[in-house]
Design a protein around this motif. Structure first.
Motif, mmCIF file in Angstrom:
data_model
loop_
_atom_site.group_PDB
_atom_site.id
_atom_site.type_symbol
_atom_site.label_atom_id
_atom_site.label_comp_id
_atom_site.label_asym_id
_atom_site.label_seq_id
_atom_site.Cartn_x
_atom_site.Cartn_y
_atom_site.Cartn_z
ATOM 1 N N VAL B 99 0.847 -1.196 0.000
ATOM 2 C CA VAL B 99 0.000 0.000 0.000
ATOM 3 C C VAL B 99 0.878 1.240 0.000
ATOM 4 N N SER B 100 0.552 2.174 -0.856
ATOM 5 C CA SER B 100 1.269 3.446 -0.869
ATOM 6 C C SER B 100 0.298 4.544 -0.490
ATOM 7 N N ALA B 101 0.489 5.122 0.696
ATOM 8 C CA ALA B 101 -0.457 6.115 1.202
ATOM 9 C C ALA B 101 0.224 6.921 2.295
ATOM 10 N N PRO B 102 -0.352 8.043 2.674
ATOM 11 C CA PRO B 102 0.250 8.863 3.739
ATOM 12 C C PRO B 102 0.178 8.180 5.099
ATOM 13 N N GLN B 103 1.011 8.590 6.029
ATOM 14 C CA GLN B 103 0.952 8.098 7.387
ATOM 15 C C GLN B 103 -0.422 8.394 7.980
ATOM 16 N N GLY B 104 -0.916 7.448 8.751
ATOM 17 C CA GLY B 104 -2.213 7.633 9.397
ATOM 18 C C GLY B 104 -3.392 7.176 8.546
ATOM 19 N N GLU B 105 -3.193 6.884 7.253
ATOM 20 C CA GLU B 105 -4.293 6.414 6.403
ATOM 21 C C GLU B 105 -4.767 5.039 6.904
ATOM 22 N N ILE B 106 -6.042 4.871 7.019
ATOM 23 C CA ILE B 106 -6.599 3.590 7.468
ATOM 24 C C ILE B 106 -6.887 2.722 6.252
ATOM 25 N N VAL B 107 -6.353 1.494 6.278
ATOM 26 C CA VAL B 107 -6.590 0.532 5.188
ATOM 27 C C VAL B 107 -7.493 -0.569 5.740
ATOM 28 N N SER B 108 -8.668 -0.737 5.136
ATOM 29 C CA SER B 108 -9.612 -1.757 5.594
ATOM 30 C C SER B 108 -9.832 -2.774 4.490
ATOM 31 N N VAL B 109 -9.762 -4.068 4.877
ATOM 32 C CA VAL B 109 -9.982 -5.148 3.908
ATOM 33 C C VAL B 109 -11.212 -5.947 4.361
ATOM 34 N N TYR B 110 -12.180 -6.117 3.442
ATOM 35 C CA TYR B 110 -13.411 -6.846 3.748
ATOM 36 C C TYR B 110 -13.519 -8.063 2.856
ATOM 37 N N GLY B 111 -14.126 -9.116 3.405
ATOM 38 C CA GLY B 111 -14.402 -10.273 2.578
ATOM 39 C C GLY B 111 -15.650 -10.020 1.726
ATOM 40 N N ALA B 112 -15.926 -10.985 0.835
ATOM 41 C CA ALA B 112 -17.091 -10.835 -0.055
ATOM 42 C C ALA B 112 -18.384 -10.826 0.735
ATOM 43 N N ASP B 113 -18.333 -11.381 1.949
ATOM 44 C CA ASP B 113 -19.537 -11.395 2.784
ATOM 45 C C ASP B 113 -19.666 -10.147 3.636
ATOM 46 N N GLY B 114 -18.768 -9.171 3.435
ATOM 47 C CA GLY B 114 -18.823 -7.924 4.190
ATOM 48 C C GLY B 114 -18.075 -7.962 5.506
ATOM 49 N N VAL B 140 -12.674 -6.661 -0.778
ATOM 50 C CA VAL B 140 -12.860 -5.243 -1.061
ATOM 51 C C VAL B 140 -11.960 -4.436 -0.136
ATOM 52 N N ILE B 141 -11.188 -3.533 -0.727
ATOM 53 C CA ILE B 141 -10.251 -2.719 0.048
ATOM 54 C C ILE B 141 -10.734 -1.271 0.050
ATOM 55 N N LYS B 142 -10.884 -0.723 1.225
ATOM 56 C CA LYS B 142 -11.289 0.685 1.341
ATOM 57 C C LYS B 142 -10.130 1.487 1.901
ATOM 58 N N MET B 143 -9.803 2.532 1.144
ATOM 59 C CA MET B 143 -8.670 3.350 1.557
ATOM 60 C C MET B 143 -8.757 4.677 0.849
ATOM 61 N N ASN B 144 -8.482 5.740 1.596
ATOM 62 C CA ASN B 144 -8.409 7.049 0.970
ATOM 63 C C ASN B 144 -9.703 7.421 0.238
ATOM 64 N N GLY B 145 -10.847 6.986 0.809
ATOM 65 C CA GLY B 145 -12.134 7.336 0.207
ATOM 66 C C GLY B 145 -12.465 6.538 -1.037
ATOM 67 N N GLU B 146 -11.607 5.583 -1.396
ATOM 68 C CA GLU B 146 -11.879 4.781 -2.587
ATOM 69 C C GLU B 146 -12.137 3.331 -2.193
ATOM 70 N N THR B 147 -12.904 2.647 -3.035
ATOM 71 C CA THR B 147 -13.176 1.225 -2.837
ATOM 72 C C THR B 147 -12.620 0.465 -4.027
ATOM 73 N N THR B 148 -11.814 -0.546 -3.753
ATOM 74 C CA THR B 148 -11.174 -1.311 -4.823
ATOM 75 C C THR B 148 -11.408 -2.796 -4.588
ATOM 76 N N LYS B 149 -11.700 -3.522 -5.690
ATOM 77 C CA LYS B 149 -11.922 -4.959 -5.569
ATOM 78 C C LYS B 149 -10.593 -5.676 -5.800
ATOM 79 N N LEU B 150 -10.326 -6.679 -4.993
ATOM 80 C CA LEU B 150 -9.095 -7.457 -5.109
ATOM 81 C C LEU B 150 -9.456 -8.916 -5.319
ATOM 82 N N MET B 151 -8.911 -9.509 -6.391
ATOM 83 C CA MET B 151 -9.110 -10.932 -6.645
ATOM 84 C C MET B 151 -7.856 -11.662 -6.210
ATOM 85 N N VAL B 152 -7.981 -12.538 -5.229
ATOM 86 C CA VAL B 152 -6.841 -13.346 -4.780
ATOM 87 C C VAL B 152 -6.980 -14.728 -5.410
ATOM 88 N N ARG B 153 -5.982 -15.080 -6.222
ATOM 89 C CA ARG B 153 -6.073 -16.361 -6.950
ATOM 90 C C ARG B 153 -5.201 -17.431 -6.307
#
Lengths: 408, 153
Positions: B99-114, B140-153
Motif C-alpha cells: 500500500v502506498s499512502a500517507p501516514q495515518g491512512e486507514i486501510v480496511s480489507v473486507y471479505g465478499a460477505d462484508g 474489497v479494500i477501502k482506503m483514501n475514500g476509494e473502494t477497490t476490488k481485489l481478486m486473490v487467486r
C-alpha cells in the motif's frame, strides 16, 4: 372528484417515469424485458450466448440491445405490418415458449404446450401481401386493431389454436382482411378453435378462394360487438361448425356464391348444440342472389329470441332461412324480434329428382313455432313460398303477414 | 374526504415502491470481478468482432465478450474498480498487500460477505507491505475514500 382525478394523473405519471424496459432486437423480432425482472443477464460460452429471463440469445444474432423508459406489458405478442415487412414485439415472459418466424410480411407464432397462460396477440398496420399464423395449446386473445391485411397466397389470418380465441375489435377501429384467389385454404379468416367476438370495432372480409370466415368450433358474438361485413366470398360468408350464437352486433353479407351463414354439425356427436343457431340480439342483413343457396342455413335447429334478420333473396331455388330440424321464433326480453325478407325467384333444376329446389323465404325441415315478434315476408315468383314447413306449425303469438305452408 | 385520503395512501405506497425500482444504470461485470456502469439514457449495446460496445448519451466503451460474465440493472453506478496490475497505490502478491499512502491512512480489507478481515493504520508515508494471508476469493479494500476490488487467486 376533480381532486381525485388530478392525483391519479400525477401518480400515474410518476409510475410511468419509473419504468425501464430492455429490448433485444433480432431481425424482425424484438423481445422486451422489464428491468425489475431482468436480474443477472448472463454471458456464457465465451460470450457467444446471452441468457435473460430464460430467453437464450445467440449474441451474433442480436442486432442491438436498447433500453428505454417504456412500460413493459407481459404476455403479449404485437405484430405491426408495414408494407412488405412486419415487426414482431414479444414479451420476455412468454418468449421462451414461442417459435416466432417473420419473413417479409409473413408472421408465424407457434406456442409450445408448456405455455399455460393466456397471451394477447395484437395485429396492426397494413400490408398488401402478408399473413398471420398462430398455433398453440392454450386459450388466447387476438386483437385486430386497424389492421389492413391482404394475403395473395393464402389465408390472411390463420389461427390453428383449437382453444377459445377471444377476437377483439377495439371500439372505433376497422380491420379489413382479404385473401388470394385459387388457393387451397378454407377461409380468408380461419379459426380452428372457438372464436368469441367482442369490441365495438368493424371487421370487413373478402374470401377470394372459398369462405370469408370459417371456424371449426362454435362462434359466439358477444353483446356490444361492432360489425362483420362480408363483401364477397367464393364460398360462404360465415362457415361455422358446431353452433353459432349471436348476442349483439351486426352482420352484413353480400356478394357470396355460397350461403350467407352456414352452420354445420361436427364429427363429434358429443359436441354441445351441434348444428344449432341462436340469434338473441343484434342484426343480420343478407343479400343472397346465387342459385340454390341459403341466407342462413343450419344442420339442426334455429332459435331466434331477439334481434333482426333482413334478407334480399333472389336466384333460383334460393332460401332466406333453411333449418335442418326445428325453427323457433319468439321475443324475449326487451330486444324486438324481426324477420323481414323480400324473396323473388323460381325453381332451381326443375324436374330433377335430386337437385330440384324451390325458392323459399323460410324452409323448415322440422317443426316451426312462432311465439312473439314480427315476421314480414314478401315472396314472388313461380312456385315460390314465403314459409314452408315439413313438420307442424304452431302459432302462439306475434305478427305475421304471410302464409305458412305446413304439413300439420 | 376519507376516500381521497385512502386513495392517496395507497398510491403513495405504490409510488414509493416504483421509485425504489428506478434502475437507471446497467452494470457490466467481467469474469475477474471488474465492474463498469453506464446510464441507460440513450443506451444502445451492439456486438461485433468479439466485442460488446455500449453507447449512451454521455459515453461509449467497449469490452471483449469473452471476458464478460454478466450485466444487470442497478439503481446507482458501481463504485468498485479492479486492481490494475500497474496500480501505483495498491498491489498484492505472495501474502503481502503493498500500500502506498500517507501516514495515518486507514486501510480496511473486507471479505465478499462484508466481514472485516484486516484493518491497518499506515505507520509512515509512502509504500508499506502489510501481511495479508487470506484464502482465494474476492475482497474489497477501502482506503483514501476509494473502494477497490481485489481478486486473490
Amino acid at each position: 372528484m376533480k381532486k381525485t382525478i388530478f392525483l391519479l394523473a400525477i401518480f400515474g405519471l410518476v409510475g410511468h417515469l419509473s419504468a425501464q424496459t430492455l429490448k433485444v432486437h433480432c431481425g424482425q423480432v424484438t423481445t422486451t424485458i422489464p428491468a425489475v425482472q431482468a436480474g443477472d443477464m448472463a454471458y456464457s460460452d465465451g460470450g457467444t450466448v446471452l441468457t435473460i429471463m430464460n430467453n437464450v440469445f445467440a449474441v451474433n444474432a442480436i442486432d442491438s440491445i436498447t433500453v428505454d423508459r417504456s412500460e413493459y406489458k407481459a404476455s403479449e405478442v404485437r405484430v405491426n405490418y408495414a408494407g412488405s415487412t412486419a415487426h414482431v414485439t414479444v414479451s420476455g415472459d412468454v418468449a421462451p415458449h414461442m417459435a416466432i418466424t417473420a419473413s417479409a410480411a409473413d408472421v408465424s407464432v407457434v406456442a409450445d404446450a408448456l405455455l399455460q397462460s393466456e397471451v394477447v396477440y395484437e395485429l396492426t398496420g397494413t400490408s398488401a401481401d402478408g399473413s398471420f399464423f398462430m398455433e398453440g395449446e392454450y386459450k388466447a386473445t387476438l386483437v385486430l386493431n386497424n389492421l389492413t391485411l391482404t394475403n395473395q397466397r393464402g389465408a390472411a389470418v390463420d389461427i390453428q389454436n383449437g382453444k377459445r380465441i377471444k377476437v377483439q375489435l377495439p371500439d372505433g377501429t376497422t380491420t379489413a382482411l382479404v385473401d388470394g384467389a385459387g388457393g387451397t385454404h378454407k377461409a380468408c379468416f380461419f379459426v380452428n378453435g372457438h372464436p368469441e367476438f367482442c369490441g365495438g370495432g368493424a371487421l370487413v372480409l373478402t374470401g377470394n378462394t372459398k369462405h370469408a370466415f370459417s371456424s371449426d368450433e362454435y362462434t359466439l358474438i358477444e353483446p356490444g360487438f361492432g360489425s362483420i361485413t362480408v363483401n364477397k366470398a367464393v364460398g360462404d360468408g360465415l362457415n361455422i361448425e358446431q353452433y353459432f350464437r349471436m348476442q349483439g352486433g351486426s352482420i352484413s353479407i353480400k356478394g357470396v356464391q355460397g350461403d350467407g351463414i352456414d352452420v354445420k354439425v361436427t364429427n363429434d356427436p358429443l359436441d354441445e348444440e351441434n348444428g344449432n343457431i341462436f340469434i338473441e340480439a343484434g342484426s343480420i342483413d343478407l343479400t343472397v342472389s346465387a342459385d340454390d343457396v341459403k341466407g342462413i342455413k343450419c344442420d339442426n335447429a334455429m332459435t331466434i329470441t331477439g334481434g333482426s334478420i333482413t334478407a334480399l333473396v333472389s336466384g333460383l331455388g334460393t332460401k332466406g332461412i333453411s333449418t335442418g330440424t326445428d325453427l323457433i321464433i319468439s321475443q324475449t326480453g326487451t330486444t324486438p324480434t324481426l324477420v323481414s325478407m323480400d324473396v323473388t325467384g323460381t325453381t332451381y333444376m326443375p324436374g330433377d329428382a335430386l337437385l330440384e329446389s324451390k325458392c323459399r323465404g323460410i324452409k323448415v325441415k322440422g317443426n316451426f313455432t312462432f311465439d312473439g315478434g314480427t315476421i314480414d315476408i314478401s315472396a314472388t315468383g313461380a312456385k315460390t313460398k314465403a314459409i314452408s314447413v315439413d313438420g307442424s306449425y304452431t302459432y302462439i303469438s306475434g305478427s305475421i303477414n304471410c302464409a305458412v305452408d305446413a304439413n300439420m | 374526504m376519507k376516500r381521497l385520503f385512502i386513495l392517496m395512501a395507497v398510491l403513495s405506497a405504490v409510488c414509493v415502491q416504483a421509485g425504489a425500482q428506478s434502475l437507471d444504470y446497467i452494470t457490466f461485470r467481467s469474469a475477474d470481478g471488474t465492474e463498469r456502469s453506464v446510464s441507460i439514457d440513450g443506451l444502445r449495446i451492439t456486438f461485433a468482432d468479439g466485442q460488446l460496445s455500449a453507447t449512451n448519451n454521455e459515453e461509449s466503451f467497449s469490452t471483449p465478450l469473452s471476458a464478460l460474465s454478466t450485466m444487470f440493472f442497478a439503481e446507482a453506478p458501481t463504485a468498485i474498480r479492479a486492481v490494475a496490475t500497474a496500480d501505483a497505490h495498491l498491489s498484492y502478491s505472495n501474502g503481502l498487500l503493498s500500500v502506498s499512502a500517507p501516514q495515518g491512512e486507514i486501510v480496511s480489507v473486507y471479505g465478499a460477505d462484508g466481514r472485516l478481515v484486516l484493518q491497518h493504520v499506515k505507520q509512515a508515508d509512502g509504500e508499506e507491505c502489510i501481511p495479508l494471508s487470506v484464502l482465494r476469493g474476492v475482497y474489497v479494500i477501502k482506503m483514501n475514500g476509494e473502494t477497490t476490488k481485489l481478486m486473490v487467486r
